[in-house]
Design an enzyme around this catalytic site. Structure first.
Site, PDB file in Angstrom:
ATOM      1  N   ASP A  60       0.883  -1.175   0.000  1.00  0.00           N
ATOM      2  CA  ASP A  60       0.000   0.000   0.000  1.00  0.00           C
ATOM      3  C   ASP A  60       0.909   1.209   0.000  1.00  0.00           C
ATOM      4  OD1 ASP A  60      -1.596   2.171   0.581  1.00  0.00           O
ATOM      5  OD2 ASP A  60      -2.740   1.146   2.155  1.00  0.00           O
ATOM      6  N   ILE A  61       0.932   1.937  -1.111  1.00  0.00           N
ATOM      7  CA  ILE A  61       1.914   3.034  -1.204  1.00  0.00           C
ATOM      8  C   ILE A  61       1.608   4.157  -0.217  1.00  0.00           C
ATOM      9  CG2 ILE A  61       2.458   2.447  -3.614  1.00  0.00           C
ATOM     10  CD1 ILE A  61       1.064   5.145  -4.394  1.00  0.00           C
ATOM     11  N   LYS A  93     -14.211  10.708  -9.694  1.00  0.00           N
ATOM     12  CA  LYS A  93     -15.034  10.799 -10.906  1.00  0.00           C
ATOM     13  C   LYS A  93     -15.452  12.264 -11.103  1.00  0.00           C
ATOM     14  CE  LYS A  93     -15.237   6.291 -11.399  1.00  0.00           C
ATOM     15  NZ  LYS A  93     -14.145   5.746 -12.209  1.00  0.00           N
ATOM     16  N   GLN A 103     -10.707  16.809  -2.448  1.00  0.00           N
ATOM     17  CA  GLN A 103     -10.221  16.056  -3.617  1.00  0.00           C
ATOM     18  C   GLN A 103      -8.730  16.327  -3.843  1.00  0.00           C
ATOM     19  OE1 GLN A 103     -12.436  15.867  -7.227  1.00  0.00           O
ATOM     20  NE2 GLN A 103     -14.429  15.917  -6.226  1.00  0.00           N
ATOM     21  N   ALA A 190      -7.505  18.621  -9.657  1.00  0.00           N
ATOM     22  CA  ALA A 190      -6.605  18.055  -8.640  1.00  0.00           C
ATOM     23  C   ALA A 190      -5.807  16.895  -9.244  1.00  0.00           C
ATOM     24  CB  ALA A 190      -7.416  17.576  -7.438  1.00  0.00           C
ATOM     25  N   TYR A 191      -6.489  16.062 -10.040  1.00  0.00           N
ATOM     26  CA  TYR A 191      -5.801  14.935 -10.679  1.00  0.00           C
ATOM     27  C   TYR A 191      -4.688  15.449 -11.589  1.00  0.00           C
ATOM     28  CZ  TYR A 191      -5.136  10.762 -13.605  1.00  0.00           C
ATOM     29  OH  TYR A 191      -4.594   9.689 -14.278  1.00  0.00           O
ATOM     30  N   THR A 230     -10.656   1.238 -17.916  1.00  0.00           N
ATOM     31  CA  THR A 230     -10.445   0.657 -16.586  1.00  0.00           C
ATOM     32  C   THR A 230     -11.522   1.213 -15.668  1.00  0.00           C
ATOM     33  OG1 THR A 230      -9.088   2.508 -15.877  1.00  0.00           O
ATOM     34  CG2 THR A 230      -7.927   0.666 -16.915  1.00  0.00           C
TER      35      THR A 230
END
Ligand code: NAP
Length: 274
Positions: A60-61, A93, A103, A190-191, A230
Protein backbone atom coordinates in the site's frame (compact mmCIF):
# COMPACT_ATOMS: atom_id res chain seq x y z
CA UNK A 1 20.25 -14.10 -8.70
CA UNK A 2 17.20 -13.65 -10.99
CA UNK A 3 16.24 -10.21 -12.25
CA UNK A 4 13.11 -8.79 -10.68
CA UNK A 5 10.35 -6.33 -11.60
CA UNK A 6 7.68 -4.74 -9.37
CA UNK A 7 4.46 -3.04 -10.49
CA UNK A 8 2.48 -1.02 -7.92
CA UNK A 9 -1.32 -1.08 -7.92
CA UNK A 10 -1.42 -4.04 -10.27
CA UNK A 11 -4.35 -6.10 -9.00
CA UNK A 12 -6.48 -4.55 -11.78
CA UNK A 13 -6.52 -2.09 -14.66
CA UNK A 14 -3.39 -0.97 -16.47
CA UNK A 15 -1.06 -2.30 -13.75
CA UNK A 16 -2.55 -5.78 -14.13
CA UNK A 17 -2.03 -5.62 -17.91
CA UNK A 18 1.57 -4.44 -17.36
CA UNK A 19 2.19 -7.52 -15.17
CA UNK A 20 0.63 -9.77 -17.83
CA UNK A 21 2.90 -8.28 -20.51
CA UNK A 22 6.02 -8.48 -18.33
CA UNK A 23 5.27 -12.12 -17.48
CA UNK A 24 5.34 -12.84 -21.21
CA UNK A 25 8.43 -10.77 -22.06
CA UNK A 26 10.62 -10.20 -19.03
CA UNK A 27 13.45 -12.56 -18.25
CA UNK A 28 13.06 -12.47 -14.47
CA UNK A 29 10.58 -12.59 -11.59
CA UNK A 30 7.56 -10.30 -11.94
CA UNK A 31 5.75 -9.07 -8.84
CA UNK A 32 2.10 -8.08 -8.97
CA UNK A 33 1.35 -5.93 -5.93
CA UNK A 34 -1.67 -4.42 -4.26
CA UNK A 35 -2.80 -2.92 -1.00
CA UNK A 36 -5.31 -5.71 -0.43
CA UNK A 37 -3.93 -9.25 -0.24
CA UNK A 38 -7.29 -10.82 -1.20
CA UNK A 39 -7.66 -8.78 -4.40
CA UNK A 40 -3.97 -9.30 -5.14
CA UNK A 41 -4.09 -13.08 -4.73
CA UNK A 42 -7.22 -13.27 -6.90
CA UNK A 43 -5.39 -11.28 -9.61
CA UNK A 44 -2.40 -13.64 -9.44
CA UNK A 45 -4.74 -16.63 -9.77
CA UNK A 46 -6.40 -15.05 -12.77
CA UNK A 47 -3.01 -14.73 -14.51
CA UNK A 48 -2.13 -18.29 -13.42
CA UNK A 49 -5.18 -19.44 -15.37
CA UNK A 50 -3.58 -17.83 -18.47
CA UNK A 51 -0.45 -19.89 -17.80
CA UNK A 52 1.49 -16.91 -16.35
CA UNK A 53 3.36 -16.99 -13.05
CA UNK A 54 3.58 -13.59 -11.33
CA UNK A 55 4.52 -13.45 -7.65
CA UNK A 56 2.63 -11.31 -5.12
CA UNK A 57 3.81 -8.59 -2.75
CA UNK A 58 1.47 -6.68 -0.43
CA UNK A 59 2.15 -2.99 -0.99
CA UNK A 60 0.00 0.00 0.00
CA UNK A 61 1.91 3.03 -1.20
CA UNK A 62 0.04 5.22 1.30
CA UNK A 63 1.37 3.14 4.21
CA UNK A 64 5.05 3.91 4.94
CA UNK A 65 5.46 0.64 6.88
CA UNK A 66 4.15 -1.39 3.95
CA UNK A 67 6.51 0.48 1.58
CA UNK A 68 9.52 -0.11 3.84
CA UNK A 69 8.64 -3.79 4.36
CA UNK A 70 8.46 -4.28 0.59
CA UNK A 71 11.74 -2.43 0.11
CA UNK A 72 13.42 -4.63 2.73
CA UNK A 73 11.99 -7.77 1.12
CA UNK A 74 13.43 -6.94 -2.32
CA UNK A 75 16.75 -5.87 -0.84
CA UNK A 76 17.13 -9.10 1.15
CA UNK A 77 15.70 -11.55 -1.38
CA UNK A 78 17.10 -10.06 -4.62
CA UNK A 79 19.75 -7.56 -3.53
CA UNK A 80 17.56 -4.76 -4.96
CA UNK A 81 15.18 -4.24 -7.85
CA UNK A 82 15.78 -4.15 -11.62
CA UNK A 83 12.46 -2.68 -12.76
CA UNK A 84 10.03 -0.50 -10.80
CA UNK A 85 6.76 0.67 -12.34
CA UNK A 86 4.95 3.21 -10.17
CA UNK A 87 1.45 2.68 -11.53
CA UNK A 88 -0.82 2.96 -8.45
CA UNK A 89 -3.03 6.01 -8.67
CA UNK A 90 -6.50 7.35 -7.93
CA UNK A 91 -8.94 9.79 -9.50
CA UNK A 92 -12.27 11.19 -8.34
CA UNK A 93 -15.03 10.80 -10.91
CA UNK A 94 -16.11 14.02 -12.65
CA UNK A 95 -19.56 13.73 -11.06
CA UNK A 96 -18.14 13.38 -7.53
CA UNK A 97 -19.39 16.17 -5.26
CA UNK A 98 -16.58 15.90 -2.68
CA UNK A 99 -15.31 19.47 -2.03
CA UNK A 100 -12.40 20.45 -4.28
CA UNK A 101 -10.06 21.00 -1.32
CA UNK A 102 -10.65 17.44 -0.10
CA UNK A 103 -10.22 16.06 -3.62
CA UNK A 104 -6.93 17.94 -3.85
CA UNK A 105 -5.66 16.58 -0.54
CA UNK A 106 -6.72 12.97 -1.19
CA UNK A 107 -5.57 12.87 -4.83
CA UNK A 108 -2.16 14.40 -4.17
CA UNK A 109 -1.64 12.12 -1.16
CA UNK A 110 -1.58 9.00 -3.35
CA UNK A 111 -0.56 10.24 -6.80
CA UNK A 112 2.19 12.61 -5.70
CA UNK A 113 3.25 12.28 -2.06
CA UNK A 114 2.94 8.49 -1.72
CA UNK A 115 4.52 7.88 -5.13
CA UNK A 116 7.36 10.16 -4.03
CA UNK A 117 7.75 8.09 -0.83
CA UNK A 118 7.93 4.96 -3.01
CA UNK A 119 10.67 6.55 -5.10
CA UNK A 120 12.65 7.70 -2.12
CA UNK A 121 12.57 4.25 -0.51
CA UNK A 122 13.17 2.29 -3.71
CA UNK A 123 15.50 4.41 -5.87
CA UNK A 124 18.50 3.62 -3.62
CA UNK A 125 17.96 -0.13 -4.23
CA UNK A 126 17.45 0.10 -8.01
CA UNK A 127 20.30 -1.92 -9.49
CA UNK A 128 22.73 -0.75 -12.18
CA UNK A 129 20.98 -0.96 -15.55
CA UNK A 130 17.62 -0.60 -13.79
CA UNK A 131 14.51 0.96 -15.27
CA UNK A 132 11.98 3.12 -13.42
CA UNK A 133 8.65 4.07 -14.98
CA UNK A 134 6.24 6.52 -13.38
CA UNK A 135 2.74 6.19 -14.81
CA UNK A 136 1.69 9.82 -15.05
CA UNK A 137 -0.92 11.12 -17.49
CA UNK A 138 -1.48 13.40 -20.46
CA UNK A 139 -3.44 15.42 -17.91
CA UNK A 140 -0.06 16.36 -16.41
CA UNK A 141 0.80 18.50 -19.44
CA UNK A 142 -2.77 19.81 -19.85
CA UNK A 143 -2.72 20.96 -16.21
CA UNK A 144 0.80 22.39 -16.70
CA UNK A 145 -0.42 24.53 -19.60
CA UNK A 146 -3.28 25.83 -17.44
CA UNK A 147 -0.96 26.96 -14.62
CA UNK A 148 0.15 30.60 -14.26
CA UNK A 149 3.22 31.56 -16.32
CA UNK A 150 5.25 31.68 -13.08
CA UNK A 151 4.29 28.11 -12.09
CA UNK A 152 4.82 26.84 -15.64
CA UNK A 153 8.32 28.31 -15.65
CA UNK A 154 9.20 26.53 -12.41
CA UNK A 155 7.70 23.19 -13.54
CA UNK A 156 9.61 23.35 -16.82
CA UNK A 157 12.90 24.53 -15.31
CA UNK A 158 15.95 22.33 -15.05
CA UNK A 159 16.90 23.67 -11.63
CA UNK A 160 13.72 23.01 -9.63
CA UNK A 161 14.58 20.89 -6.58
CA UNK A 162 12.49 18.16 -5.01
CA UNK A 163 12.03 20.39 -1.94
CA UNK A 164 10.71 23.26 -4.06
CA UNK A 165 8.34 20.90 -5.92
CA UNK A 166 7.04 19.42 -2.65
CA UNK A 167 6.47 22.96 -1.33
CA UNK A 168 4.50 23.87 -4.47
CA UNK A 169 2.34 20.72 -4.22
CA UNK A 170 1.66 21.48 -0.53
CA UNK A 171 0.77 25.05 -1.51
CA UNK A 172 -1.73 23.76 -4.10
CA UNK A 173 -3.50 21.64 -1.46
CA UNK A 174 -3.61 24.51 1.05
CA UNK A 175 -4.90 26.98 -1.53
CA UNK A 176 -7.48 24.48 -2.81
CA UNK A 177 -8.72 24.00 0.75
CA UNK A 178 -8.96 27.77 1.23
CA UNK A 179 -10.81 28.16 -2.09
CA UNK A 180 -7.89 30.26 -3.31
CA UNK A 181 -6.17 27.97 -5.84
CA UNK A 182 -7.32 29.96 -8.89
CA UNK A 183 -5.79 33.17 -7.50
CA UNK A 184 -2.70 31.08 -6.74
CA UNK A 185 -2.30 30.30 -10.44
CA UNK A 186 -3.54 26.69 -10.34
CA UNK A 187 -5.98 24.94 -12.69
CA UNK A 188 -9.27 23.37 -11.54
CA UNK A 189 -8.00 19.80 -11.70
CA UNK A 190 -6.60 18.06 -8.64
CA UNK A 191 -5.80 14.94 -10.68
CA UNK A 192 -4.02 17.02 -13.31
CA UNK A 193 -1.90 18.87 -10.74
CA UNK A 194 -1.04 15.59 -8.98
CA UNK A 195 0.26 14.24 -12.29
CA UNK A 196 2.08 17.49 -13.17
CA UNK A 197 3.85 16.97 -9.86
CA UNK A 198 4.67 13.36 -10.75
CA UNK A 199 6.08 14.26 -14.18
CA UNK A 200 8.21 17.05 -12.68
CA UNK A 201 9.36 14.69 -9.91
CA UNK A 202 10.43 12.21 -12.59
CA UNK A 203 12.51 14.91 -14.32
CA UNK A 204 14.15 15.81 -10.99
CA UNK A 205 14.90 12.19 -10.07
CA UNK A 206 16.33 11.48 -13.53
CA UNK A 207 18.62 14.49 -13.24
CA UNK A 208 19.76 13.35 -9.76
CA UNK A 209 20.51 9.82 -11.02
CA UNK A 210 22.69 11.22 -13.81
CA UNK A 211 24.55 13.41 -11.31
CA UNK A 212 24.90 10.93 -8.46
CA UNK A 213 25.09 7.51 -10.16
CA UNK A 214 26.24 8.21 -13.74
CA UNK A 215 27.95 4.82 -14.12
CA UNK A 216 24.81 2.88 -13.20
CA UNK A 217 23.00 3.70 -16.45
CA UNK A 218 19.56 3.66 -14.85
CA UNK A 219 16.80 5.05 -17.08
CA UNK A 220 13.83 6.76 -15.37
CA UNK A 221 10.87 8.20 -17.26
CA UNK A 222 7.27 9.33 -16.81
CA UNK A 223 4.59 8.27 -19.27
CA UNK A 224 0.97 8.45 -20.29
CA UNK A 225 -0.63 5.06 -20.98
CA UNK A 226 -3.34 6.68 -23.16
CA UNK A 227 -7.07 6.75 -22.41
CA UNK A 228 -7.69 3.22 -21.16
CA UNK A 229 -10.86 1.26 -20.33
CA UNK A 230 -10.45 0.66 -16.59
CA UNK A 231 -12.48 1.33 -13.45
CA UNK A 232 -10.78 4.74 -13.39
CA UNK A 233 -11.56 5.91 -16.93
CA UNK A 234 -14.73 3.90 -17.68
CA UNK A 235 -15.92 1.85 -20.64
CA UNK A 236 -15.84 4.60 -23.29
CA UNK A 237 -12.04 5.01 -23.26
CA UNK A 238 -10.26 4.18 -26.51
CA UNK A 239 -7.59 1.67 -25.43
CA UNK A 240 -7.81 -1.77 -23.86
CA UNK A 241 -5.71 -2.30 -20.70
CA UNK A 242 -3.26 -4.40 -22.76
CA UNK A 243 -2.85 -1.46 -25.18
CA UNK A 244 -2.42 0.89 -22.20
CA UNK A 245 0.42 -1.31 -20.96
CA UNK A 246 2.47 -0.91 -24.16
CA UNK A 247 4.28 2.37 -23.40
CA UNK A 248 5.02 1.60 -19.71
CA UNK A 249 6.37 -1.84 -20.69
CA UNK A 250 8.43 -0.34 -23.54
CA UNK A 251 10.08 2.01 -21.01
CA UNK A 252 10.58 -0.82 -18.51
CA UNK A 253 12.34 -2.97 -21.11
CA UNK A 254 14.58 -0.36 -22.77
CA UNK A 255 17.58 -2.42 -23.88
CA UNK A 256 20.78 -2.67 -21.86
CA UNK A 257 23.22 0.11 -22.75
CA UNK A 258 20.49 2.49 -24.03
CA UNK A 259 21.17 6.08 -22.96
CA UNK A 260 17.72 7.45 -23.62
CA UNK A 261 14.93 8.26 -23.16
CA UNK A 262 15.73 9.43 -19.64
CA UNK A 263 13.88 12.06 -17.60
CA UNK A 264 11.26 12.35 -20.33
CA UNK A 265 7.49 12.34 -20.55
CA UNK A 266 6.60 9.60 -23.05
CA UNK A 267 3.32 8.82 -24.76
CA UNK A 268 2.71 6.19 -27.47
CA UNK A 269 6.42 5.34 -27.14
CA UNK A 270 7.37 8.90 -28.20
CA UNK A 271 9.03 11.60 -26.13
CA UNK A 272 6.59 14.49 -25.70
CA UNK A 273 7.48 18.18 -25.31
CA UNK A 274 7.15 19.37 -21.70
P1 NAP B 1 -7.65 1.57 -11.79
O1 NAP B 1 -8.26 0.55 -12.66
O2 NAP B 1 -8.51 2.37 -10.88
O3 NAP B 1 -6.47 0.88 -10.97
C1 NAP B 1 -5.74 1.59 -10.04
C2 NAP B 1 -4.87 0.63 -9.28
O4 NAP B 1 -4.10 1.39 -8.31
C3 NAP B 1 -5.67 -0.40 -8.49
O5 NAP B 1 -4.98 -1.63 -8.49
C4 NAP B 1 -5.70 0.19 -7.10
O6 NAP B 1 -5.86 -0.77 -6.07
C5 NAP B 1 -4.29 0.77 -7.06
N1 NAP B 1 -4.10 1.70 -5.94
C6 NAP B 1 -4.78 2.82 -5.63
N2 NAP B 1 -4.30 3.35 -4.49
C7 NAP B 1 -3.31 2.52 -4.06
C8 NAP B 1 -2.44 2.51 -2.95
N3 NAP B 1 -2.50 3.44 -1.99
N4 NAP B 1 -1.51 1.53 -2.85
C9 NAP B 1 -1.42 0.58 -3.80
N5 NAP B 1 -2.24 0.51 -4.86
C10 NAP B 1 -3.17 1.47 -5.00
O7 NAP B 1 -6.87 2.68 -12.66
P2 NAP B 1 -6.02 2.55 -14.02
O8 NAP B 1 -6.79 3.24 -15.08
O9 NAP B 1 -5.53 1.18 -14.21
O10 NAP B 1 -4.81 3.52 -13.65
C11 NAP B 1 -3.46 3.07 -13.46
C12 NAP B 1 -2.55 4.29 -13.56
O11 NAP B 1 -2.68 4.87 -14.86
C13 NAP B 1 -2.93 5.42 -12.58
O12 NAP B 1 -1.76 6.01 -12.07
C14 NAP B 1 -3.69 6.40 -13.46
O13 NAP B 1 -3.65 7.71 -12.93
C15 NAP B 1 -2.95 6.26 -14.77
N6 NAP B 1 -3.69 6.70 -15.95
C16 NAP B 1 -4.82 6.06 -16.34
C17 NAP B 1 -5.49 6.47 -17.50
C18 NAP B 1 -6.72 5.79 -17.99
O14 NAP B 1 -7.29 6.23 -19.02
N7 NAP B 1 -7.20 4.73 -17.37
C19 NAP B 1 -5.00 7.56 -18.25
C20 NAP B 1 -3.82 8.19 -17.82
C21 NAP B 1 -3.16 7.74 -16.69
P3 NAP B 1 -7.32 -1.14 -5.43
O15 NAP B 1 -7.91 -2.18 -6.33
O16 NAP B 1 -6.94 -1.65 -4.08
O17 NAP B 1 -8.13 0.13 -5.39
Amino acid sequence: MPKVALVTGSNKGIGFAIVRSLCKQYNGDVFLSGRDAGRGTAAVESLNSEGLKPLFQQLDINDPESVRAARDFFKEKYGGLDVLINNAGIAFKNADTTPFGTQAEVTLKTNFFATRDMCNEFLPIIKPGGRVVNVSSGMSSIALNRCSPELQARFRSNDITEEELVGLMERFVQEAQAGAHSQGGWPDTAYGVSKTGLTVLSRIHARKLRQERPADQILLNACCPGWVRTDMAGPNATKSPDEGAITPVYLALLPAGAGEPHGQFVSDKKVQPW
